[in-house]
Design a protein around this motif. Structure first.
Motif, PDB file in Angstrom:
ATOM      1  N   LYS A  15      12.024 -12.300 -28.062  1.00  0.00           N
ATOM      2  CA  LYS A  15      10.892 -13.209 -28.300  1.00  0.00           C
ATOM      3  C   LYS A  15      11.313 -14.669 -28.060  1.00  0.00           C
ATOM      4  N   PHE A  16      12.498 -15.030 -28.615  1.00  0.00           N
ATOM      5  CA  PHE A  16      12.995 -16.398 -28.409  1.00  0.00           C
ATOM      6  C   PHE A  16      13.263 -16.652 -26.924  1.00  0.00           C
ATOM      7  N   ALA A  17      13.813 -15.645 -26.227  1.00  0.00           N
ATOM      8  CA  ALA A  17      14.110 -15.795 -24.800  1.00  0.00           C
ATOM      9  C   ALA A  17      12.821 -16.006 -24.009  1.00  0.00           C
ATOM     10  N   ALA A  18      11.772 -15.245 -24.371  1.00  0.00           N
ATOM     11  CA  ALA A  18      10.487 -15.359 -23.658  1.00  0.00           C
ATOM     12  C   ALA A  18       9.912 -16.765 -23.802  1.00  0.00           C
ATOM     13  N   GLU A  19      10.148 -17.398 -24.960  1.00  0.00           N
ATOM     14  CA  GLU A  19       9.665 -18.776 -25.163  1.00  0.00           C
ATOM     15  C   GLU A  19      10.308 -19.752 -24.182  1.00  0.00           C
ATOM     16  N   LYS A  20      11.498 -19.361 -23.653  1.00  0.00           N
ATOM     17  CA  LYS A  20      12.193 -20.204 -22.659  1.00  0.00           C
ATOM     18  C   LYS A  20      11.945 -19.703 -21.238  1.00  0.00           C
ATOM     19  N   GLY A  21      11.087 -18.706 -21.097  1.00  0.00           N
ATOM     20  CA  GLY A  21      10.786 -18.178 -19.766  1.00  0.00           C
ATOM     21  C   GLY A  21      11.827 -17.189 -19.253  1.00  0.00           C
ATOM     22  N   ALA A  22      12.742 -16.738 -20.130  1.00  0.00           N
ATOM     23  CA  ALA A  22      13.770 -15.776 -19.727  1.00  0.00           C
ATOM     24  C   ALA A  22      13.409 -14.381 -20.242  1.00  0.00           C
ATOM     25  N   VAL A  23      14.040 -13.348 -19.673  1.00  0.00           N
ATOM     26  CA  VAL A  23      13.770 -11.964 -20.075  1.00  0.00           C
ATOM     27  C   VAL A  23      15.028 -11.371 -20.695  1.00  0.00           C
ATOM     28  N   PHE A  24      14.902 -10.893 -21.938  1.00  0.00           N
ATOM     29  CA  PHE A  24      16.034 -10.275 -22.645  1.00  0.00           C
ATOM     30  C   PHE A  24      15.780  -8.778 -22.749  1.00  0.00           C
ATOM     31  N   MET A  25      16.771  -7.966 -22.346  1.00  0.00           N
ATOM     32  CA  MET A  25      16.671  -6.509 -22.475  1.00  0.00           C
ATOM     33  C   MET A  25      17.859  -5.989 -23.265  1.00  0.00           C
ATOM     34  N   ASP A  26      17.646  -4.980 -24.120  1.00  0.00           N
ATOM     35  CA  ASP A  26      18.766  -4.336 -24.806  1.00  0.00           C
ATOM     36  C   ASP A  26      19.253  -3.179 -23.930  1.00  0.00           C
ATOM     37  N   CYS A  27      20.575  -3.124 -23.744  1.00  0.00           N
ATOM     38  CA  CYS A  27      21.171  -2.111 -22.858  1.00  0.00           C
ATOM     39  C   CYS A  27      22.442  -1.539 -23.476  1.00  0.00           C
ATOM     40  N   PRO A  28      22.390  -0.994 -24.706  1.00  0.00           N
ATOM     41  CA  PRO A  28      23.619  -0.459 -25.305  1.00  0.00           C
ATOM     42  C   PRO A  28      24.166   0.710 -24.489  1.00  0.00           C
ATOM     43  N   VAL A  29      25.449   1.001 -24.697  1.00  0.00           N
ATOM     44  CA  VAL A  29      26.116   1.998 -23.851  1.00  0.00           C
ATOM     45  C   VAL A  29      26.659   3.161 -24.664  1.00  0.00           C
ATOM     46  N   SER A  30      26.858   4.248 -23.964  1.00  0.00           N
ATOM     47  CA  SER A  30      27.563   5.392 -24.522  1.00  0.00           C
ATOM     48  C   SER A  30      28.644   5.777 -23.522  1.00  0.00           C
ATOM     49  N   GLY A  31      29.770   6.280 -24.019  1.00  0.00           N
ATOM     50  CA  GLY A  31      30.836   6.706 -23.106  1.00  0.00           C
ATOM     51  C   GLY A  31      32.218   6.241 -23.532  1.00  0.00           C
ATOM     52  N   GLY A  32      32.312   5.144 -24.245  1.00  0.00           N
ATOM     53  CA  GLY A  32      33.611   4.719 -24.748  1.00  0.00           C
ATOM     54  C   GLY A  32      34.465   3.982 -23.737  1.00  0.00           C
ATOM     55  N   VAL A  33      35.701   3.694 -24.162  1.00  0.00           N
ATOM     56  CA  VAL A  33      36.594   2.823 -23.401  1.00  0.00           C
ATOM     57  C   VAL A  33      36.949   3.423 -22.034  1.00  0.00           C
ATOM     58  N   ASN A  34      37.165   4.735 -21.969  1.00  0.00           N
ATOM     59  CA  ASN A  34      37.524   5.344 -20.680  1.00  0.00           C
ATOM     60  C   ASN A  34      36.377   5.237 -19.682  1.00  0.00           C
ATOM     61  N   ALA A  35      35.156   5.492 -20.149  1.00  0.00           N
ATOM     62  CA  ALA A  35      33.990   5.386 -19.261  1.00  0.00           C
ATOM     63  C   ALA A  35      33.768   3.931 -18.850  1.00  0.00           C
ATOM     64  N   SER A  36      34.117   3.000 -19.740  1.00  0.00           N
ATOM     65  CA  SER A  36      33.994   1.583 -19.399  1.00  0.00           C
ATOM     66  C   SER A  36      34.954   1.247 -18.250  1.00  0.00           C
ATOM     67  N   LYS A  37      36.189   1.735 -18.348  1.00  0.00           N
ATOM     68  CA  LYS A  37      37.184   1.485 -17.292  1.00  0.00           C
ATOM     69  C   LYS A  37      36.790   2.167 -15.985  1.00  0.00           C
ATOM     70  N   ASP A  38      36.281   3.411 -16.093  1.00  0.00           N
ATOM     71  CA  ASP A  38      35.948   4.189 -14.890  1.00  0.00           C
ATOM     72  C   ASP A  38      34.599   3.808 -14.288  1.00  0.00           C
ATOM     73  N   GLY A  39      33.842   2.953 -14.970  1.00  0.00           N
ATOM     74  CA  GLY A  39      32.509   2.589 -14.467  1.00  0.00           C
ATOM     75  C   GLY A  39      31.523   3.731 -14.556  1.00  0.00           C
ATOM     76  N   THR A  40      31.664   4.593 -15.570  1.00  0.00           N
ATOM     77  CA  THR A  40      30.787   5.764 -15.691  1.00  0.00           C
ATOM     78  C   THR A  40      29.951   5.737 -16.984  1.00  0.00           C
ATOM     79  N   LEU A  41      29.706   4.546 -17.522  1.00  0.00           N
ATOM     80  CA  LEU A  41      28.952   4.432 -18.775  1.00  0.00           C
ATOM     81  C   LEU A  41      27.507   4.919 -18.612  1.00  0.00           C
ATOM     82  N   THR A  42      26.901   5.346 -19.714  1.00  0.00           N
ATOM     83  CA  THR A  42      25.453   5.542 -19.782  1.00  0.00           C
ATOM     84  C   THR A  42      24.852   4.297 -20.434  1.00  0.00           C
ATOM     85  N   PHE A  43      23.825   3.726 -19.808  1.00  0.00           N
ATOM     86  CA  PHE A  43      23.125   2.564 -20.377  1.00  0.00           C
ATOM     87  C   PHE A  43      21.738   2.993 -20.828  1.00  0.00           C
TER      88      PHE A  43
END
Ligand code: NAD
Length: 298
Positions: A108-136
């Motif tokens: 909501k605060f971002a929209a007041e500045k004309g920006a778009v905020f999205m939540d994109c939490p991940v699943s997969g852990g540190v190995n998936a983060s390194k391998d680029g195989t996360l789920t968003f």
């Protein structure tokens, strides 16, 4: 490619995610309160800025990966925060696991500045983060998902649009509540079988070809020696810390309270993980609940 991307929060997950963005040809501008984390990325070719605000001034795309709700609030709405200098049209992607209501508020605060905020939490852990195989798990306007998907694909292989802002967090905390419950169930089951005289590997094999099978028994077994390459066989080091699991279970319980949803097992799981925080398990992987529940191993 070759657009400038801002990246804030370069810890266990954010550091390798930022590295993967560079490997895919993006130039990045980073910020973290820890100067050693910043230096590591600068050593790999990133540039740095002295505040979230200074990052925002230079980019049209920004990703954050911070521990909790308070850090995200500070990073976006603080005196030196992103929203002090964000450009209209900027896409802000937050991959931290935080309260869905906080994601909605920052959006909501971002929209007041004309920006778009999205939540994109991940699943997969540190190995998936390194391998680029996360789920968003992505929450936000459907017409911005194409742009978000393009960037997140540099760091993950499964990018799911869940609905409006906050729904990514909802999916994430639901998953982690079930994960905690199944891990505790696997731990107490294995403990019972072992005390009844069964060999742990044999028991795990039976469970994994029977109706009790789950990710915690099959892929991440909590009993030392049953599987190779998992934290239980490495003194519960690395992996997903039990303190972060306690935080996520707290988020699930807040959401359950606010929505009047009965979650008796989620509530019990939350209490067990909180007890572990004051019993020497806070820095260990969350599968150490097996050790915590073992009466003769104290
Ligand atoms: P971490 O503690 O390793 O990293 C967090 C980073 O953020 C640190 O470098 C810290 O210095 C920085 N930071 C903290 N406050 C800041 C601020 N105000 N401004 C700038 N930088 C700040 O944590 P992590 O393991 O990378 O986890 C990050 C998030 O991802 C958490 O919400 C966690 O629940 C979630 N997550 C973690 C895992 C995992 O397996 N570790 C898996 C999925 C999701």
């Amino acid at each position: 490619v070759n657009s400038k991307v801002g990246f804030i929060g370069l810890g266990n997950m954010g550091g390798p995610m930022a590295q993967n963005l560079m490997k895919k040809g993006h130039s990045i501008i980073v910020y973290d309160i820890s100067s050693s984390s910043v230096e590591e990325l600068v050593g790999s070719g990133a540039s740095s800025a002295e505040s979230p605000r200074a990052v925002a001034a230079q980019v049209d795309l920004l990703i954050s990966m911070l521990p909790n709700s308070a850090n995200v609030m500070e990073c976006y709405t603080g005196a030196e925060g992103v929203l002090k200098e964000v450009k209209p049209g900027t896409l802000l992607l937050d991959s931290s696991t935080i309260a869905p209501d906080v994601s909605k508020q920052v959006a909501k605060f971002a929209a007041e500045k004309g920006a778009v905020f999205m939540d994109c939490p991940v699943s997969g852990g540190v190995n998936a983060s390194k391998d680029g195989t996360l789920t968003f798990m992505v929450g936000g306007p459907a017409n911005e998902f194409v742009a978000a998907n393009e960037l997140l694909s540099c760091m993950g292989k499964n990018i799911v649009h869940c609905g409006d802002v906050g729904t990514g967090q909802a999916a994430k905390i639901c998953n982690n509540m079930l994960l905690a419950i199944s891990m505790i169930g696997t731990a107490e089951t294995m403990n019972l079988g072992i005390r009844l005289g069964l060999d742990p590997k044999l028991l795990a094999g039976i469970l994994n070809s029977s109706s009790g099978r789950c990710w915690s028994s099959d892929v991440y077994n909590p009993v030392p020696g049953v599987m190779e390459g998992v934290p239980s066989s490495n003194n519960y080091e690395g992996g997903f810390g039990s303190a972060l699991m306690a935080k996520d279970l707290g988020l699930a319980q807040d959401a359950a309270t606010n929505s009047m949803t009965p979650t008796p097992l989620g509530s019990l799981a939350h209490q067990l993980y909180r007890m572990m925080q004051t019993s020497g398990y806070s820095k260990k992987d969350f599968s150490s609940v097996f050790q915590f529940l073992q009466p003769d191993q104290k």
